[in-house]
Scaffold this motif. Sequence first.
Motif, mmCIF file in Angstrom:
data_model
loop_
_atom_site.group_PDB
_atom_site.id
_atom_site.type_symbol
_atom_site.label_atom_id
_atom_site.label_comp_id
_atom_site.label_asym_id
_atom_site.label_seq_id
_atom_site.Cartn_x
_atom_site.Cartn_y
_atom_site.Cartn_z
ATOM 1 N N LEU A 82 0.814 -1.208 0.000
ATOM 2 C CA LEU A 82 0.000 0.000 0.000
ATOM 3 C C LEU A 82 0.854 1.268 0.000
ATOM 4 O O LEU A 82 0.551 2.227 -0.701
ATOM 5 N N GLN A 88 -2.066 6.826 -2.088
ATOM 6 C CA GLN A 88 -2.477 6.189 -0.844
ATOM 7 C C GLN A 88 -3.117 7.153 0.149
ATOM 8 O O GLN A 88 -3.923 6.750 0.976
ATOM 9 N N ILE A 115 -8.139 -4.014 -2.269
ATOM 10 C CA ILE A 115 -7.357 -3.278 -1.272
ATOM 11 C C ILE A 115 -7.466 -4.027 0.054
ATOM 12 O O ILE A 115 -8.562 -4.415 0.468
ATOM 13 N N VAL A 120 -2.348 -3.447 -2.245
ATOM 14 C CA VAL A 120 -3.300 -3.024 -3.266
ATOM 15 C C VAL A 120 -3.061 -3.903 -4.490
ATOM 16 O O VAL A 120 -1.918 -4.125 -4.887
#
Length: 143
Positions: A82, A88, A115, A120
Motif C-alpha cells: 500500500l 495512498q 485493497i 493493493v
Amino acid sequence: MRSVQEGDTVRVHFTCCADDGSEIATTGDGEPLELTIGEGKLIECFEKSVIGMMEGQKKTVRLQPHEAIGEKKSELVSEVPLYQVPEQDEDLEVGSRIQVKDDHGNDVKAIVTDISDQTVTLDANHPLAGETLTFDIKLVEFA
C-alpha cells in the motif's frame, strides 16, 4: 455504386457494446467518425469490417477479444504494498484509476481491483481486454 476499399477515407456512425449489452462508445446523433481504412487508428478488425460497405449500408460485427483489444494478461495484474501506491493518502478505492511506474520507470495506468490493510491489487490491462465487442456500423459517406 462505390464500395469501401483500403485507403478510402469514410465517415461512419457506430455503437459499440459489451457482451452484457452495456454501451461502451457511440457516435449517437453527433458527428460521424472519420477514418481512413488501413491507417490503424482503430481496431484493425473494425476497419476491415467497413471494407466492401456502400453508402447508407448498416452492418453488425461481433469481435472476439483476440480480434478487439486482446485477452487479459495475468502478468499485468500485481499486488503491491500500500505504501508504494502514490494515491495512498487520497480516497483510494476499488475501481480507482491510478498512474504508477513499471519496472522500467514508464508511466502505466492501472485500475485498483482489491485493497487490504497492507496491499493493493492493480490491473494494468486495458479496461476492455478480454471483452467480446459488438459494433453496429453505418457507412454515412465517403469523405
